[in-house]
Write an enzyme that holds these catalytic residues in place. Sequence first.
Site, PDB file in Angstrom:
ATOM      1  N   CYS A  13     -14.292 -29.082   5.228  1.00 49.33           N
ATOM      2  CA  CYS A  13     -13.064 -28.362   4.881  1.00 49.33           C
ATOM      3  C   CYS A  13     -11.871 -29.325   4.835  1.00 49.33           C
ATOM      4  O   CYS A  13     -11.716 -30.179   5.706  1.00 49.33           O
ATOM      5  CB  CYS A  13     -12.811 -27.261   5.913  1.00 49.33           C
ATOM      6  SG  CYS A  13     -11.276 -26.350   5.652  1.00 49.33           S
TER       7      CYS A  13
ATOM      8  N   CYS B 278      -8.666 -28.403   5.012  1.00 44.27           N
ATOM      9  CA  CYS B 278      -7.429 -27.805   5.517  1.00 44.27           C
ATOM     10  C   CYS B 278      -6.796 -28.645   6.618  1.00 44.27           C
ATOM     11  O   CYS B 278      -7.458 -29.478   7.252  1.00 44.27           O
ATOM     12  CB  CYS B 278      -7.670 -26.368   5.992  1.00 44.27           C
ATOM     13  SG  CYS B 278      -8.244 -26.187   7.684  1.00 44.27           S
TER      14      CYS B 278
ATOM     15  N   GLN C 118     -11.212   7.617  -5.976  1.00 43.93           N
ATOM     16  CA  GLN C 118     -11.837   8.215  -4.800  1.00 43.93           C
ATOM     17  C   GLN C 118     -13.083   8.990  -5.238  1.00 43.93           C
ATOM     18  O   GLN C 118     -13.415   9.023  -6.407  1.00 43.93           O
ATOM     19  CB  GLN C 118     -10.838   9.114  -4.061  1.00 43.93           C
ATOM     20  CG  GLN C 118      -9.693   8.372  -3.380  1.00 43.93           C
ATOM     21  CD  GLN C 118     -10.136   7.512  -2.196  1.00 43.93           C
ATOM     22  OE1 GLN C 118     -11.295   7.533  -1.769  1.00 43.93           O
ATOM     23  NE2 GLN C 118      -9.212   6.720  -1.669  1.00 43.93           N
TER      24      GLN C 118
ATOM     25  N   HIS D 178      -6.886 -21.795   9.197  1.00 50.42           N
ATOM     26  CA  HIS D 178      -8.186 -22.232   8.669  1.00 50.42           C
ATOM     27  C   HIS D 178      -8.903 -21.087   7.940  1.00 50.42           C
ATOM     28  O   HIS D 178      -9.433 -21.279   6.834  1.00 50.42           O
ATOM     29  CB  HIS D 178      -9.094 -22.767   9.788  1.00 50.42           C
ATOM     30  CG  HIS D 178     -10.520 -22.895   9.348  1.00 50.42           C
ATOM     31  ND1 HIS D 178     -10.983 -23.979   8.630  1.00 50.42           N
ATOM     32  CD2 HIS D 178     -11.575 -22.026   9.455  1.00 50.42           C
ATOM     33  CE1 HIS D 178     -12.264 -23.779   8.322  1.00 50.42           C
ATOM     34  NE2 HIS D 178     -12.643 -22.603   8.819  1.00 50.42           N
TER      35      HIS D 178
ATOM     36  N   ASP E 187      -8.544  -7.278  -0.350  1.00 49.23           N
ATOM     37  CA  ASP E 187      -7.624  -7.492   0.768  1.00 49.23           C
ATOM     38  C   ASP E 187      -8.309  -7.056   2.052  1.00 49.23           C
ATOM     39  O   ASP E 187      -9.171  -6.170   2.036  1.00 49.23           O
ATOM     40  CB  ASP E 187      -6.349  -6.651   0.598  1.00 49.23           C
ATOM     41  CG  ASP E 187      -6.572  -5.207   1.039  1.00 49.23           C
ATOM     42  OD1 ASP E 187      -6.161  -4.850   2.155  1.00 49.23           O
ATOM     43  OD2 ASP E 187      -7.197  -4.429   0.291  1.00 49.23           O
TER      44      ASP E 187
ATOM     45  N   CYS F  16      -8.674 -28.604  10.038  1.00 48.61           N
ATOM     46  CA  CYS F  16      -9.912 -29.390  10.099  1.00 48.61           C
ATOM     47  C   CYS F  16      -9.645 -30.900  10.019  1.00 48.61           C
ATOM     48  O   CYS F  16     -10.420 -31.696  10.539  1.00 48.61           O
ATOM     49  CB  CYS F  16     -10.873 -28.949   8.991  1.00 48.61           C
ATOM     50  SG  CYS F  16     -11.544 -27.299   9.307  1.00 48.61           S
TER      51      CYS F  16
ATOM     52  N   ASP G 252      -2.880   8.422  -2.203  1.00 49.02           N
ATOM     53  CA  ASP G 252      -4.113   9.161  -2.474  1.00 49.02           C
ATOM     54  C   ASP G 252      -4.522   9.933  -1.226  1.00 49.02           C
ATOM     55  O   ASP G 252      -3.988   9.713  -0.146  1.00 49.02           O
ATOM     56  CB  ASP G 252      -5.237   8.200  -2.904  1.00 49.02           C
ATOM     57  CG  ASP G 252      -5.471   7.081  -1.896  1.00 49.02           C
ATOM     58  OD1 ASP G 252      -4.572   6.820  -1.068  1.00 49.02           O
ATOM     59  OD2 ASP G 252      -6.549   6.462  -1.920  1.00 49.02           O
TER      60      ASP G 252
ATOM     61  N   ASP H  29       0.849  -1.187   0.000  1.00 46.66           N
ATOM     62  CA  ASP H  29       0.000   0.000   0.000  1.00 46.66           C
ATOM     63  C   ASP H  29       0.889   1.243   0.000  1.00 46.66           C
ATOM     64  O   ASP H  29       2.105   1.145   0.138  1.00 46.66           O
ATOM     65  CB  ASP H  29      -0.948  -0.016   1.211  1.00 46.66           C
ATOM     66  CG  ASP H  29      -0.210   0.000   2.540  1.00 46.66           C
ATOM     67  OD1 ASP H  29       1.025   0.143   2.541  1.00 46.66           O
ATOM     68  OD2 ASP H  29      -0.867  -0.130   3.579  1.00 46.66           O
ATOM     69  N   SER H  30       0.281   2.409  -0.130  1.00 48.47           N
ATOM     70  CA  SER H  30       1.075   3.637  -0.280  1.00 48.47           C
ATOM     71  C   SER H  30       1.573   4.191   1.049  1.00 48.47           C
ATOM     72  O   SER H  30       2.425   5.063   1.077  1.00 48.47           O
ATOM     73  CB  SER H  30       0.230   4.709  -0.956  1.00 48.47           C
ATOM     74  OG  SER H  30      -0.832   5.082  -0.092  1.00 48.47           O
ATOM     75  N   GLY H  31       1.002   3.712   2.165  1.00 40.88           N
ATOM     76  CA  GLY H  31       1.330   4.278   3.468  1.00 40.88           C
ATOM     77  C   GLY H  31       0.350   5.352   3.892  1.00 40.88           C
ATOM     78  O   GLY H  31       0.294   5.740   5.050  1.00 40.88           O
TER      79      GLY H  31
ATOM     80  N   GLY I 297     -11.574   4.049  -0.484  1.00 46.75           N
ATOM     81  CA  GLY I 297     -12.476   4.856   0.329  1.00 46.75           C
ATOM     82  C   GLY I 297     -13.759   4.173   0.734  1.00 46.75           C
ATOM     83  O   GLY I 297     -14.692   4.815   1.207  1.00 46.75           O
TER      84      GLY I 297
END
Length: 376
Positions: free
Chosen positions: A303, A305, A188, A333, A265, A308, A145, A91-93, A215
């Site tokens: 599941c 995984c 934005q 999980h 994300d 599980c 931004d 990310d840009s920070g 945003g």
Amino acid sequence: MALRFEVLGRFNRARAAHLTLPHFVCETPLFMPVGTQGTIKGLTTNQLEEIGCQIILGNTYHLALRPTSELIDELGGLHKFMNWPRAMLTDSGGFQMVSLLHLADITEKGVTFQSPVDGKPMLLTPEESIQIQNRIGADIIMALDDVVRTIITGPRIEEAMYRTLRWIDRCIAAHKRPHEQNLFGIVQGGLDPVLRDICVRGLVDRNLPGYAIGGLAGGEDKDSFWRVVAQCTAALPEDKPRYVMGVGYPLDIVVCSALGADMYDCVYPTRTARFGTALVPEGLLKLKNRAMSDDTRPIDPACACMVCKNYTRAYIHSLVTKDAMGSQLLSYHNLYYMMQLSRNLHSSIVQGRFPEFVCNFLQKMVCISLSLSSCH
């Protein structure tokens, strides 16, 4: 441009694609776990590969503070530093300046904030954000931004949107590694359709490798959130990836994918794990509840995984919030669940089964909601 985006299948606006990046060929729709300081809390990079993570997020602001972007650069970039062979996004920070610290000021020059180390004012400019990200070396880097939460109204929204467009030109000019790193612009404009439209058109004119919708997920109602996503995805190019920032609820990912978004994300799957909650097809399973103390079933019997397959709800109940192993197992999980959701979205679109997938997904959630409400 160090990116190729090839659409493999569609259903109405939903699309499944191959996203080829310098370090990995990804399948979209995809979810990206957030690794704040070069780590997804409690999990090794081998485990992340095991569960099918394709891209992980690095946090520019935190990494620049420590261990510093200079050191990361010296040691061969973040991929090498944290032993992660697949794709990475930083990310840009900018968002951290708004969310974590007492914001001193946003001016045309950049974001001024208080240093968490010594309290002195610090300035992050678009140029510096890009320089730091160039040193970190992620496959996708984000433009700085002017971030405003969607629940804010008035002239500030318009000011932030126009400043975001002015800053993208400074980010493009500062970007020294365009053949190795892909700079994404961020749309934005709050909940205002006119401002969103101006921002989309301004960014598309700059012909960037990809575009993010920013945003959102800041307290607005679902209808407004989905309306903005629908508007932006309809206007963004067909041949470029579209990334909805900060979105991590499974339902939102399914809806946004139906609206034509590709990437997501959020800290939600790992954060909710640390509070003892597992993601399951029916919604949420709270492992802290007393009813779990003698439950010998896995978190989710369907599941596949490692958690599980090997551990009971009773065992995890005995650990959650008391032992680090509890949050590690639940994080594993929950991220597996998100990766499986991404894979299912991709394959259902490619195979022409997307409507059935969405119906089944919603049915499971609705069934549990109805059964719970009938208990009261």
